[in-house]
Design a protein around this motif. Sequence first.
Motif, mmCIF file in Angstrom:
data_model
loop_
_atom_site.group_PDB
_atom_site.id
_atom_site.type_symbol
_atom_site.label_atom_id
_atom_site.label_comp_id
_atom_site.label_asym_id
_atom_site.label_seq_id
_atom_site.Cartn_x
_atom_site.Cartn_y
_atom_site.Cartn_z
ATOM 1 N N LYS A 1 0.827 -1.206 0.000
ATOM 2 C CA LYS A 1 0.000 0.000 0.000
ATOM 3 C C LYS A 1 0.866 1.262 0.000
ATOM 4 O O LYS A 1 0.574 2.228 -0.701
ATOM 5 C CB LYS A 1 -0.915 0.008 1.231
ATOM 6 C CG LYS A 1 -2.139 -0.877 1.091
ATOM 7 C CD LYS A 1 -3.049 -0.443 -0.046
ATOM 8 C CE LYS A 1 -3.718 0.894 0.210
ATOM 9 N NZ LYS A 1 -4.576 1.307 -0.946
ATOM 10 N N THR B 1 2.196 1.726 -3.429
ATOM 11 C CA THR B 1 1.133 2.165 -4.340
ATOM 12 C C THR B 1 0.953 3.680 -4.246
ATOM 13 O O THR B 1 0.856 4.384 -5.261
ATOM 14 C CB THR B 1 -0.191 1.455 -4.004
ATOM 15 O OG1 THR B 1 -0.005 0.039 -4.128
ATOM 16 C CG2 THR B 1 -1.302 1.890 -4.945
ATOM 17 N N ALA C 1 2.302 6.460 -7.289
ATOM 18 C CA ALA C 1 1.115 6.888 -8.040
ATOM 19 C C ALA C 1 1.464 8.058 -8.957
ATOM 20 O O ALA C 1 2.088 9.034 -8.536
ATOM 21 C CB ALA C 1 0.013 7.299 -7.066
ATOM 22 N N HIS D 1 -0.438 2.938 -15.570
ATOM 23 C CA HIS D 1 -1.456 2.036 -15.033
ATOM 24 C C HIS D 1 -1.607 0.858 -15.987
ATOM 25 O O HIS D 1 -1.657 1.037 -17.202
ATOM 26 C CB HIS D 1 -2.778 2.792 -14.907
ATOM 27 C CG HIS D 1 -3.681 2.254 -13.851
ATOM 28 N ND1 HIS D 1 -3.448 2.435 -12.504
ATOM 29 C CD2 HIS D 1 -4.815 1.518 -13.941
ATOM 30 C CE1 HIS D 1 -4.416 1.856 -11.806
ATOM 31 N NE2 HIS D 1 -5.249 1.287 -12.655
ATOM 32 N N ARG E 1 8.360 -0.372 -11.659
ATOM 33 C CA ARG E 1 7.619 -0.109 -10.423
ATOM 34 C C ARG E 1 8.542 -0.193 -9.199
ATOM 35 O O ARG E 1 8.554 0.706 -8.350
ATOM 36 C CB ARG E 1 6.483 -1.124 -10.271
ATOM 37 C CG ARG E 1 5.415 -1.021 -11.347
ATOM 38 C CD ARG E 1 4.377 -2.143 -11.229
ATOM 39 N NE ARG E 1 3.368 -2.024 -12.258
ATOM 40 C CZ ARG E 1 2.253 -1.316 -12.140
ATOM 41 N NH1 ARG E 1 2.002 -0.671 -11.007
ATOM 42 N NH2 ARG E 1 1.384 -1.247 -13.130
ATOM 43 N N ASN F 1 9.868 2.871 -6.775
ATOM 44 C CA ASN F 1 9.573 2.822 -5.334
ATOM 45 C C ASN F 1 10.859 2.894 -4.510
ATOM 46 O O ASN F 1 10.930 3.587 -3.492
ATOM 47 C CB ASN F 1 8.818 1.533 -5.002
ATOM 48 C CG ASN F 1 8.323 1.507 -3.572
ATOM 49 O OD1 ASN F 1 7.722 2.455 -3.096
ATOM 50 N ND2 ASN F 1 8.581 0.406 -2.875
ATOM 51 N N THR G 1 2.484 -3.524 -6.503
ATOM 52 C CA THR G 1 1.473 -2.522 -6.856
ATOM 53 C C THR G 1 0.693 -2.932 -8.098
ATOM 54 O O THR G 1 -0.441 -2.477 -8.296
ATOM 55 C CB THR G 1 2.117 -1.144 -7.097
ATOM 56 O OG1 THR G 1 3.007 -1.208 -8.234
ATOM 57 C CG2 THR G 1 2.903 -0.676 -5.872
ATOM 58 N N GLU H 1 -2.473 -4.596 -7.072
ATOM 59 C CA GLU H 1 -3.454 -3.613 -6.611
ATOM 60 C C GLU H 1 -4.222 -3.012 -7.796
ATOM 61 O O GLU H 1 -5.448 -2.837 -7.739
ATOM 62 C CB GLU H 1 -2.764 -2.503 -5.820
ATOM 63 C CG GLU H 1 -2.246 -2.928 -4.458
ATOM 64 C CD GLU H 1 -3.363 -3.350 -3.531
ATOM 65 O OE1 GLU H 1 -4.080 -2.471 -3.016
ATOM 66 O OE2 GLU H 1 -3.547 -4.568 -3.332
ATOM 67 N N GLU H 2 -3.524 -2.714 -8.862
ATOM 68 C CA GLU H 2 -4.169 -2.128 -10.039
ATOM 69 C C GLU H 2 -5.095 -3.137 -10.720
ATOM 70 O O GLU H 2 -6.186 -2.781 -11.180
ATOM 71 C CB GLU H 2 -3.107 -1.629 -11.025
ATOM 72 C CG GLU H 2 -2.339 -0.426 -10.529
ATOM 73 C CD GLU H 2 -1.311 0.071 -11.537
ATOM 74 O OE1 GLU H 2 -1.347 -0.399 -12.700
ATOM 75 O OE2 GLU H 2 -0.475 0.909 -11.171
#
Length: 351
Positions: free
Chosen positions: A10, A13, A17, A22, A67, A71, A173, A176-177
């Motif tokens: 989380k 994510t 963002a 995406h 990603r 991060n 992440t 999550e998407e």
Amino acid sequence: MHQLTYGDIKAATDRIAGRVRHVTLSPVDPGAMRTAHRDPLDERPEQPCEVWLALEFMQHTGSFKARGAQNFIQAHREAGTLPDAGVTIASGGNAGLACAWAAQQQDVRATVFLPAAAPAVKVAKLRGYGAEVRLGGSEYAEALAACEEFAAATGALASHAYDHPLIAAGAGTLLEEIHQQIPALDTVVVAVGGGGLFAGMATAAQHHGIRTVAVEPENCRALNAAIEAGRLVDVPVDSIAADSLGARRTSQMALAAAQRDGVHSVLVPDGEIVRARQALWDHRKVAVEHGAATALAALTSPDQHGPNRDLLTRPATAGRSYRPGNGEKVAVVLCGSNTDPADLVHRATEH
């Protein structure tokens, strides 16, 4: 060892963002995938399975690695632990490209170490992302040693292709998407090399009650061998997908994720990986690397002897395919496209 948690996913994510693309999901034609034999105790009306392809190969730098790299750098920037010497990594593959790209995005220096015989096209790509490329030694281990020496001497922040919680959390992440777009998702199918993508995806999937199918080439089975042994082990690497999935040893994070409920291990032969990759080109004009096609091969491989598909936790031996059940909703991650499509085009013209 840091135990990867859903909180890590989380945080990643939120952190990345707007900094990554995406993921796009594309449905597979109804009836195109084989399904499991109907459970006689299943009283629900018969429904076809629903399968989506997660087109992560359209991500920056051509793979999901962007990603984790984003991060990693962003987290260190937020914590004030990003040194003036920047970041460094030993990788001529997707991880190196992602590290160089993320560093350029954040206006951070990146120094990438490669064996002296690294392909010129990879060196050019890395330099195109603004990285300083240092060539030396005849194999990856020597490049890694030089990278470690450089980090120790300059204070540069050493990144890793997969074995770091920030890298794995960034990869997670993606789940999550996918879940955001398919809230009723039952299963995610993902190829495994070193295990960074798998660890992140499986950690997020477990939180949402989603099954994870971990797919490896038969002769690149670092995670499956670790599951069998109950500990990390070295494995021989010999597969057409070894350029991206050829880790000799998986990470402790990946093994920990695999030992939780809801994980199913599948091994596929190289021939089926080649066929799955060709099918994506023939039917969708999508050119992915063999590592990405490995995930799809789990659904397209013919049924072979192996454990029952209901054996979903800590299997002693892997299945040879995965068959969705009645009405099951499945997402297959196509994780990278850094490949030479010449062989795909050539084969297509032969038909």
